[in-house]
Scaffold this motif. Structure first.
Motif, PDB file in Angstrom:
ATOM      1  N   LYS A 107       0.669  -0.888  -0.210  1.00 33.74           N
ATOM      2  CA  LYS A 107      -0.163   0.065  -0.224  1.00 33.74           C
ATOM      3  C   LYS A 107       1.038   1.581   0.219  1.00 33.74           C
ATOM      4  O   LYS A 107       0.532   2.564  -0.745  1.00 33.74           O
TER       5      LYS A 107
ATOM      6  N   GLU B 155       2.575   1.665  -3.740  1.00 32.70           N
ATOM      7  CA  GLU B 155       1.487   1.871  -4.174  1.00 32.70           C
ATOM      8  C   GLU B 155       1.109   3.463  -4.226  1.00 32.70           C
ATOM      9  O   GLU B 155       1.073   3.368  -5.292  1.00 32.70           O
ATOM     10  N   GLN B 156       1.019   3.867  -3.698  1.00 30.06           N
ATOM     11  CA  GLN B 156       0.584   5.279  -3.098  1.00 30.06           C
ATOM     12  C   GLN B 156       1.631   6.122  -3.168  1.00 30.06           C
ATOM     13  O   GLN B 156       2.087   7.316  -4.279  1.00 30.06           O
TER      14      GLN B 156
ATOM     15  N   VAL C 136       1.867   1.680 -11.631  1.00 33.52           N
ATOM     16  CA  VAL C 136       1.200   1.842 -10.541  1.00 33.52           C
ATOM     17  C   VAL C 136       0.266   0.466 -10.633  1.00 33.52           C
ATOM     18  O   VAL C 136       0.051  -0.115 -10.139  1.00 33.52           O
ATOM     19  N   ALA C 137      -0.377   0.167 -12.104  1.00 32.35           N
ATOM     20  CA  ALA C 137      -1.568  -0.939 -12.070  1.00 32.35           C
ATOM     21  C   ALA C 137      -0.669  -2.572 -11.733  1.00 32.35           C
ATOM     22  O   ALA C 137      -1.201  -3.639 -10.490  1.00 32.35           O
TER      23      ALA C 137
ATOM     24  N   HIS D 283      -0.726  -2.121  -9.039  1.00 33.86           N
ATOM     25  CA  HIS D 283      -2.375  -2.724  -7.502  1.00 33.86           C
ATOM     26  C   HIS D 283      -2.351  -4.095  -7.455  1.00 33.86           C
ATOM     27  O   HIS D 283      -2.909  -4.554  -7.152  1.00 33.86           O
ATOM     28  N   ARG D 284      -2.799  -5.265  -8.670  1.00 34.88           N
ATOM     29  CA  ARG D 284      -2.523  -5.953  -8.814  1.00 34.88           C
ATOM     30  C   ARG D 284      -1.950  -6.592  -7.579  1.00 34.88           C
ATOM     31  O   ARG D 284      -2.294  -7.870  -7.277  1.00 34.88           O
TER      32      ARG D 284
ATOM     33  N   LEU E 169      -0.607  -6.299  -4.601  1.00 41.23           N
ATOM     34  CA  LEU E 169      -1.795  -5.382  -3.928  1.00 41.23           C
ATOM     35  C   LEU E 169      -2.808  -6.099  -3.458  1.00 41.23           C
ATOM     36  O   LEU E 169      -3.105  -7.005  -2.980  1.00 41.23           O
ATOM     37  N   THR E 170      -3.575  -6.271  -4.139  1.00 38.83           N
ATOM     38  CA  THR E 170      -5.067  -7.131  -4.607  1.00 38.83           C
ATOM     39  C   THR E 170      -4.062  -8.645  -4.424  1.00 38.83           C
ATOM     40  O   THR E 170      -5.638  -9.424  -3.643  1.00 38.83           O
TER      41      THR E 170
END
Length: 331
Positions: free
Chosen positions: A240, A243-244, A270-271, A274-275, A277-278
């Motif tokens: 997180k 990503e931030q 970033v994408a 995000h993946r 992180l998911t």
């Protein structure tokens, strides 16, 4: 014939009774060797102390010195290792002190036996085969008063030797129990005092020792599952933050009107974060579920042990002993 009139001391342990020969020979470990081993254990504790200091310094590294996901993981691991090493250090220190104290007891025991032997010899008692032998049990009723007085004096001297022997033995046994307890605390294993006791479980019998092992195993699995859940959550938190940070960089690049290729590359980064992180959040939820399940099993095992120690009946797992359904057996 006249029998000596003295109070006998009932001693069940070792089968030693008043009137038996009293052993005065030291045959245990040499105190100096025991002391040397205790010193080596304490030196080992000093080395562990150095490791504990190193882990503590690593765990307290500031963000200014070392930052990022790897730094966070290193600090977390160093913190756990610091707690473990401090526990080992304290156990080793206590064990070393117990061993040194035991060597002092052995030394006093050896000195006490030497003094006991010297006292018996000074009182004129017979010493043979490293034993102090009691005086003759009876004396003629028409013996001279001087002989009777000497006979009673010998028995009183023997009684004093016997009581001293009991005191020396009891002091050594107390220290031995303390050493065993220190060893058990250091190893994390304690003798099962209730190994002969049972708790009814319908058709089965369950030993206290088995319940303790089961509770300990379930507790350890719960701790490990919680550690895995914590590690998964730390991974989520780290992603997180990354990503931030990547989003902030992307925003700055857009505001600064950087070349489209650089902006696209940052957007792709970033994408990807995000993946990742998911996926990490999914793994963290699964780890939390497993941790909750292991904790529930540990709590159940602890309640079973608590009920058993309180004398409450413990129901066995019915699936482990009940016969199949009659409908299945009869068709």
């Amino acid at each position: 014939m006249t029998r000596v009139v003295v109070d006998k001391i009932e001693v069940q342990q070792d089968g030693l009774k008043f009137g038996d020969p009293i052993g005065c020979h030291y045959h245990w470990l040499e105190p100096d060797k025991v002391d040397s081993y205790g010193d080596s254990v304490r030196r080992l504790a000093a080395k562990v102390e150095l490791a504990a200091d190193g882990f503590e310094r690593t765990a307290t590294l500031s963000e200014e010195v070392f930052a990022g996901e790897a730094a966070d993981a290193l600090r977390d691991r160093a913190g756990r290792r610091h707690e473990e090493s401090v526990s080992v250090r304290d156990n080793l220190r206590g064990l070393g002190r117990a061993i040194n104290a035991y060597s002092d007891v052995l030394r006093r025991h050896r000195e006490g036996l030497d003094q006991l032997r010297a006292f018996a010899a000074a009182q004129g008692l017979e010493i043979r085969d490293n034993r102090i032998w009691p005086p003759v049990e009876t004396i003629a009723g028409d013996a001279p008063q001087k002989e009777i007085d000497a006979w009673e004096r010998d028995w009183k001297a023997y009684q004093q030797c016997f009581e001293t022997k009991i005191e020396l033995r009891d002091a050594r046994r107390v220290s031995t129990r303390e050493l065993i307890k220190a060893l058990a605390d250091h190893a994390g294993v304690h003798p099962d005092k209730d190994r002969a006791r049972f708790v009814a479980a319908d058709a089965n019998q369950v030993k206290f020792g088995e319940l303790r092992r089961e509770a300990a195993e379930e507790a350890m699995e719960a701790v490990q599952a919680n550690d895995r859940a914590d590690a998964a959550q730390r991974t989520v938190d780290g992603l997180k933050r990354r990503e931030q940070s990547a989003l902030d960089d992307l925003e700055e690049m857009v505001l600064a009107e950087r070349p489209p290729a650089e902006i696209q590359a940052q957007a792709d980064k970033v994408a990807a974060l995000h993946r990742e992180l998911t996926e990490a959040r999914v793994e963290a939820r699964e780890a939390d579920t497993v941790a909750d399940r292991e904790q529930a099993q540990a709590n159940r095992a602890a309640r079973n042990l608590e009920d058993a120690e309180a004398g409450k009946p413990r129901l066995a797992d019915q699936t482990s002993w009940q016969s199949a359904d009659l409908k299945d057996r009869l068709g």
